[in-house]
Write a protein that holds these residues in place. Structure first.
Motif, PDB file in Angstrom:
ATOM      1  N   HIS A  99       0.819  -1.265   0.093  1.00 30.23           N
ATOM      2  CA  HIS A  99      -0.034  -0.199  -0.245  1.00 30.23           C
ATOM      3  C   HIS A  99       0.859   1.219   0.275  1.00 30.23           C
ATOM      4  O   HIS A  99       2.034   1.282   0.404  1.00 30.23           O
ATOM      5  CB  HIS A  99      -1.228   0.131   1.285  1.00 30.23           C
ATOM      6  N   SER A 103      -3.080   6.563   0.998  1.00 24.70           N
ATOM      7  CA  SER A 103      -3.646   7.216  -0.307  1.00 24.70           C
ATOM      8  C   SER A 103      -5.337   7.279  -0.470  1.00 24.70           C
ATOM      9  O   SER A 103      -5.973   7.863  -1.342  1.00 24.70           O
ATOM     10  CB  SER A 103      -3.987   5.299  -1.181  1.00 24.70           C
ATOM     11  N   TYR A 104      -5.783   6.839   0.636  1.00 27.51           N
ATOM     12  CA  TYR A 104      -7.642   6.607   0.679  1.00 27.51           C
ATOM     13  C   TYR A 104      -7.753   7.956   1.139  1.00 27.51           C
ATOM     14  O   TYR A 104      -8.452   8.478   0.987  1.00 27.51           O
ATOM     15  CB  TYR A 104      -7.911   6.133   1.466  1.00 27.51           C
ATOM     16  N   GLY A 149     -12.509   5.694  -9.516  1.00 27.82           N
ATOM     17  CA  GLY A 149     -12.216   5.551  -8.423  1.00 27.82           C
ATOM     18  C   GLY A 149     -12.972   4.949  -7.429  1.00 27.82           C
ATOM     19  O   GLY A 149     -13.473   3.625  -7.701  1.00 27.82           O
ATOM     20  N   TYR A 152     -14.869   4.722  -0.056  1.00 32.22           N
ATOM     21  CA  TYR A 152     -13.934   4.333   1.402  1.00 32.22           C
ATOM     22  C   TYR A 152     -15.323   4.306   2.572  1.00 32.22           C
ATOM     23  O   TYR A 152     -15.790   6.257   1.975  1.00 32.22           O
ATOM     24  CB  TYR A 152     -12.765   4.797   1.757  1.00 32.22           C
ATOM     25  N   ARG A 203     -12.586   8.334  -4.054  1.00 30.83           N
ATOM     26  CA  ARG A 203     -10.902   8.871  -4.344  1.00 30.83           C
ATOM     27  C   ARG A 203     -10.483   8.696  -5.104  1.00 30.83           C
ATOM     28  O   ARG A 203     -11.152   7.332  -5.619  1.00 30.83           O
ATOM     29  CB  ARG A 203      -9.975   8.561  -3.633  1.00 30.83           C
ATOM     30  N   ALA A 205      -8.320   5.891  -8.557  1.00 28.10           N
ATOM     31  CA  ALA A 205      -7.129   4.608  -8.059  1.00 28.10           C
ATOM     32  C   ALA A 205      -5.863   5.009  -8.392  1.00 28.10           C
ATOM     33  O   ALA A 205      -5.306   3.750  -8.447  1.00 28.10           O
ATOM     34  CB  ALA A 205      -8.549   3.606  -8.821  1.00 28.10           C
ATOM     35  N   ASN A 219      -4.333   3.067  -4.033  1.00 25.61           N
ATOM     36  CA  ASN A 219      -5.270   3.097  -3.589  1.00 25.61           C
ATOM     37  C   ASN A 219      -5.187   1.819  -2.566  1.00 25.61           C
ATOM     38  O   ASN A 219      -4.174   1.021  -2.402  1.00 25.61           O
ATOM     39  CB  ASN A 219      -6.619   2.726  -4.252  1.00 25.61           C
ATOM     40  N   GLN A 220      -6.532   2.209  -1.571  1.00 30.07           N
ATOM     41  CA  GLN A 220      -6.171   1.212  -0.513  1.00 30.07           C
ATOM     42  C   GLN A 220      -7.507  -0.116  -0.583  1.00 30.07           C
ATOM     43  O   GLN A 220      -7.897  -0.027   0.506  1.00 30.07           O
ATOM     44  CB  GLN A 220      -5.872   1.272   0.772  1.00 30.07           C
ATOM     45  N   ALA A 221      -7.883  -0.147  -2.014  1.00 37.50           N
ATOM     46  CA  ALA A 221      -8.931  -0.820  -1.666  1.00 37.50           C
ATOM     47  C   ALA A 221      -8.946  -2.793  -1.338  1.00 37.50           C
ATOM     48  O   ALA A 221      -9.927  -3.008  -1.201  1.00 37.50           O
ATOM     49  CB  ALA A 221      -9.258  -1.448  -3.530  1.00 37.50           C
TER      50      ALA A 221
END
Length: 311
Positions: A99, A103-104, A149, A152, A203, A205, A219-221
């Protein structure tokens, strides 16, 4: 898994008997200066300079001119000094996936510094990953699905519950300060009757590095999605909470669910292409937070790594 990538962080090793002062001299001697060197190399590893917690501050003052507080951070950490924190306090037997820090969030640190205070008993490397390579490694179908995007969602309790409280997350107990921050971040929020706080943030991606122009996965998906937690943990949480009540979760920008197989591809390909930085006490790693993602390998015995960040 071992990486076949040609890239690796640049290592700078101390001369015999060199100390923190030599490290600062070596930084000053970098071609083009520290900022240019870090953009060029993506990461610098300083080894053998005998840095200790007592001598860390002057080094960080040089490497991170404007140390930032971990406000709106989602990871469990302990503040140990002037905007210096423990690295993520997550059970040592688990891997922390790749990660880019925060980034979120609407704003994120440009640089991160990691300092090893206690050598791991075994394992415990910090893997780092070229975020442009991570983007290229994903199937086109996955990249295209994230084009608009991600959204979150955080459910932050009022002092008791799973995950972090809103007080710890924003480093304040003043609701007005929290609302001012969230308004500036372009987030949506709701205070609930039990004192908890729900936050939703839309946010991108990916992002583009301001100097190189390189597009990177950012991103932290996979970390916010239940599938990224592993089957056992996800099942246990599902028995306690609905997905809408989880401490943190993520969807596509329009609120539609992200398929679990996308999440697993993102997580696994990131780890596959990462390069491990092993630790000995006194080592220090400096990274460009947009060009590189980072994580943590499982470890045995003791391990203490501190982190600080700057814009």
């Amino acid at each position: 898994m071992a990486s076949t990538a040609a890239w690796a962080p640049r290592e700078i090793k101390a001369a015999e008997g060199g100390g923190p002062e030599e490290l600062l001299r070596r930084v000053d001697a970098l071609e083009g200066g520290l900022t240019d060197a870090l953009t060029r190399e993506k990461a610098l590893v300083f080894r053998g300079f005998g840095i200790t917690p007592d001598t860390l501050d002057p080094v960080l003052d040089r490497l991170l001119p404007n140390r930032l507080a971990y406000v709106h951070g989602n990871s469990p950490r302990t503040k140990v000094g002037g905007n210096v924190y423990t690295s993520t306090e997550y059970p040592q037997e688990y891997t922390i996936s790749m990660h880019n820090e925060m980034s979120y969030a609407h704003a994120w640190p440009a640089r991160l510094a990691f300092f090893c205070q206690i050598t791991p008993g075994g394992g415990g490397a910090t893997p780092v990953l070229d975020a442009a390579l991570w983007l290229r490694s994903l199937d086109a179908q996955v990249r295209d699905a994230f084009a608009d995007g991600v959204r979150y969602v955080q459910n932050l309790h009022d002092g008791y519950g799973l995950g972090k409280s809103w007080q710890d997350t924003f480093e304040t107990s003043d609701r007005g300060e929290v609302e001012t921050f969230l308004k500036g971040a372009g987030a949506e929020w709701t205070w609930r009757r039990d004192g908890s706080l729900r936050v939703e943030s839309l946010r991108p991606a990916t992002t583009v590095h301001p100097v190189t122009g390189t597009e990177v996965w950012f991103n932290q998906a996979d970390q916010w999605h239940p599938a990224g937690l592993g089957d056992d943990t996800a099942k246990e949480l599902a028995q306690i909470l609905s997905e809408d009540e989880l401490p943190q979760s993520v969807t596509f920008a329009d609120g539609s669910p992200i398929p679990a197989e996308y999440v697993l591809q993102i997580r696994d390909r990131g780890l596959e292409h990462a390069v491990d930085v092993d630790w000995r006490a006194g080592d220090l790693l400096l990274i460009d937070n947009l060009l590189l993602a980072h994580g943590r390998r499982p470890y045995t015995g003791d391990r203490r790594v501190l982190v600080a960040m700057s814009d």
